[in-house]
Design a protein around this motif. Structure first.
Motif, short mmCIF file in Angstrom:
data_model
loop_
_atom_site.label_atom_id
_atom_site.label_comp_id
_atom_site.label_asym_id
_atom_site.label_seq_id
_atom_site.Cartn_x
_atom_site.Cartn_y
_atom_site.Cartn_z
N LYS A 144 0.83 -1.20 0.00
CA LYS A 144 0.00 0.00 0.00
C LYS A 144 0.86 1.26 0.00
N ALA A 145 1.96 1.24 0.76
CA ALA A 145 2.86 2.39 0.80
C ALA A 145 3.52 2.62 -0.56
N VAL A 146 3.91 1.53 -1.23
CA VAL A 146 4.49 1.65 -2.57
C VAL A 146 3.47 2.25 -3.53
N ARG A 147 2.23 1.76 -3.48
CA ARG A 147 1.20 2.29 -4.37
C ARG A 147 0.95 3.77 -4.10
N ALA A 148 1.01 4.18 -2.84
CA ALA A 148 0.82 5.60 -2.52
C ALA A 148 1.94 6.44 -3.11
N ARG A 149 3.18 5.94 -3.09
CA ARG A 149 4.28 6.70 -3.70
C ARG A 149 4.09 6.80 -5.21
N ILE A 150 3.64 5.70 -5.83
CA ILE A 150 3.37 5.73 -7.27
C ILE A 150 2.24 6.71 -7.57
N PRO A 208 -23.59 -3.14 -16.29
CA PRO A 208 -24.42 -4.27 -16.67
C PRO A 208 -25.05 -4.94 -15.46
N GLN A 209 -26.08 -5.73 -15.71
CA GLN A 209 -26.69 -6.51 -14.63
C GLN A 209 -25.76 -7.65 -14.21
N ARG A 210 -25.03 -8.21 -15.16
CA ARG A 210 -24.11 -9.30 -14.83
C ARG A 210 -23.00 -8.77 -13.92
N PRO A 211 -22.61 -9.50 -12.90
CA PRO A 211 -21.57 -9.02 -12.00
C PRO A 211 -20.25 -8.71 -12.72
N LEU A 212 -19.82 -7.47 -12.59
CA LEU A 212 -18.57 -6.99 -13.17
C LEU A 212 -17.80 -6.25 -12.08
N LEU A 213 -16.55 -6.65 -11.86
CA LEU A 213 -15.67 -5.99 -10.90
C LEU A 213 -14.57 -5.27 -11.65
N VAL A 214 -14.38 -3.99 -11.34
CA VAL A 214 -13.37 -3.16 -11.98
C VAL A 214 -12.44 -2.63 -10.90
N THR A 215 -11.16 -2.84 -11.08
CA THR A 215 -10.19 -2.53 -10.02
C THR A 215 -9.49 -1.19 -10.25
N ALA A 216 -9.15 -0.52 -9.15
CA ALA A 216 -8.40 0.73 -9.20
C ALA A 216 -7.65 0.92 -7.89
N VAL A 217 -6.77 1.91 -7.88
CA VAL A 217 -5.97 2.23 -6.69
C VAL A 217 -6.13 3.72 -6.39
N GLU A 218 -6.45 4.04 -5.14
CA GLU A 218 -6.59 5.43 -4.75
C GLU A 218 -5.22 6.09 -4.76
N ALA A 219 -5.10 7.18 -5.52
CA ALA A 219 -3.78 7.75 -5.80
C ALA A 219 -3.08 8.29 -4.55
N ARG A 220 -3.81 8.87 -3.64
CA ARG A 220 -3.17 9.52 -2.49
C ARG A 220 -2.80 8.54 -1.38
N THR A 221 -3.60 7.50 -1.22
CA THR A 221 -3.38 6.58 -0.10
C THR A 221 -2.83 5.22 -0.51
N GLY A 222 -2.96 4.86 -1.79
CA GLY A 222 -2.57 3.53 -2.24
C GLY A 222 -3.60 2.46 -1.94
N GLU A 223 -4.77 2.88 -1.45
CA GLU A 223 -5.83 1.93 -1.12
C GLU A 223 -6.37 1.26 -2.38
N PHE A 224 -6.51 -0.07 -2.32
CA PHE A 224 -7.08 -0.82 -3.43
C PHE A 224 -8.59 -0.77 -3.34
N ARG A 225 -9.24 -0.60 -4.49
CA ARG A 225 -10.70 -0.49 -4.51
C ARG A 225 -11.26 -1.33 -5.66
N VAL A 226 -12.36 -1.96 -5.40
CA VAL A 226 -13.07 -2.72 -6.42
C VAL A 226 -14.42 -2.03 -6.65
N PHE A 227 -14.63 -1.53 -7.87
CA PHE A 227 -15.88 -0.90 -8.23
C PHE A 227 -16.83 -1.93 -8.84
#
Length: 286
Positions: A99-105, A134-153
């Motif tokens: 998470k710290a590495v992702r925050a630096r990136i 869509p109605q069908r389950p779709l997970l889209v991944t991203a990373v919060e730029a300031r904290t490095g937190e991983f998020r699934v939309f």
């Protein structure tokens, strides 16, 4: 007996990864294996674009043909040597906690001048065939730029699909971090190149992975796939030698999109048996 559940995981790999994945999906469908009927679709970076097509019911043959059109009007982006050096420094300097590495990136991405965010969103809007979740389950991944937190939309996140996909595709130092959900986001591939672990709990999992190796704390697919195999049938398909040659050294080059799509379609013939063995296993098995 319970019905078997099936998940399709689509990894990151730039515009060439989009072409290769769509070509492979179209080629497999030609051979009688339709992965677009997955119960869950997981998309990371390039895979989020393809995943949105799949979950929205887009015709893969039409999407394949779209990969072959002239790409001369699109921006040929790349990570310069200087930007690669800055990314490498961000990864190596300081705590190795992911998470710290992702925050630096993310901090580096926020400080790097790229194209305007609105321009990038317009490109992503044009790239998608549907702008609604869509109605069908779709997970889209991203990373919060300031904290490095991983998020699934997903469709319950309150985030527009175009913004979610654009966030997942926001390669640091190449494309701008995307503003949505009250903050800014970068490429979900900076947590893992495919985030295959999100398919945990499904019985049959097919992973299409244009890239398989991570860098430092950025996860590759091996450990995640190994964990999935503890309770699921899993098939991983990654580019073969011919596809790697078609993709070339810059996965962000639109000129390589059509060759990558053709190579993906051609590769389907060598991948179909392994994919079929996992995907078409009796739905009534437990």
């Amino acid at each position: 007996m319970a019905e078997r559940t099936r998940a399709l995981v689509l990894g990151g790999g730039g515009i060439t990864g989009i072409g290769w994945e769509i070509g492979l999906l179209a080629g497999l469908a030609d051979l009688g294996v339709d992965l677009t009927d997955a119960d869950l679709v997981v998309g990371t970076s390039a895979g989020s674009v393809v995943g949105a097509h799949v979950a929205s019911g887009a015709d893969m043959q039409e999407r394949y043909e779209a990969q072959l059109v002239d790409a001369s009007g699109e921006i040929a982006a790349k990570l310069s040597v200087a930007k690669l050096a800055r990314l490498a420094l961000a990864i190596a300097a300081g705590s190795r906690e992911p998470k710290a590495v992702r925050a630096r990136i993310g901090k580096l991405a926020l400080a790097t001048e790229t194209v305007p965010e609105g321009e990038r969103l317009a490109v992503m809007r044009d790239r998608l065939t549907s702008h609604e979740w869509p109605q069908r389950p779709l997970l889209v991944t991203a990373v919060e730029a300031r904290t490095g937190e991983f998020r699934v939309f997903d469709r319950t996140s309150g985030v527009p699909l175009v913004e979610a996909v654009a966030a997942s595709c926001a390669v640091p130092c190449v494309w701008p971090p995307v503003t949505t959900a009250g903050t800014r986001w970068i490429d979900g591939g900076f947590r893992s190149v495919a985030n295959a672990d999100l398919a945990g709990g499904y019985d049959s999992v097919v992973v299409l992975a244009p890239a398989t190796r991570g860098v430092g704390p950025i996860g590759g697919i091996d450990s995640q796939v190994e964990a999935l195999r503890a309770r699921a049938d899993v098939c991983v398909v990654s580019p073969g030698d011919i596809a790697l040659e078609a993709i070339g050294r810059n996965p962000l080059d639109p000129a390589r999109r059509a060759p990558s799509a053709r190579a993906g379609r051609a590769q389907a013939s060598s991948a179909v048996d392994a994919v079929r063995a996992v995907w078409e296993r009796s739905r009534s098995a437990v």
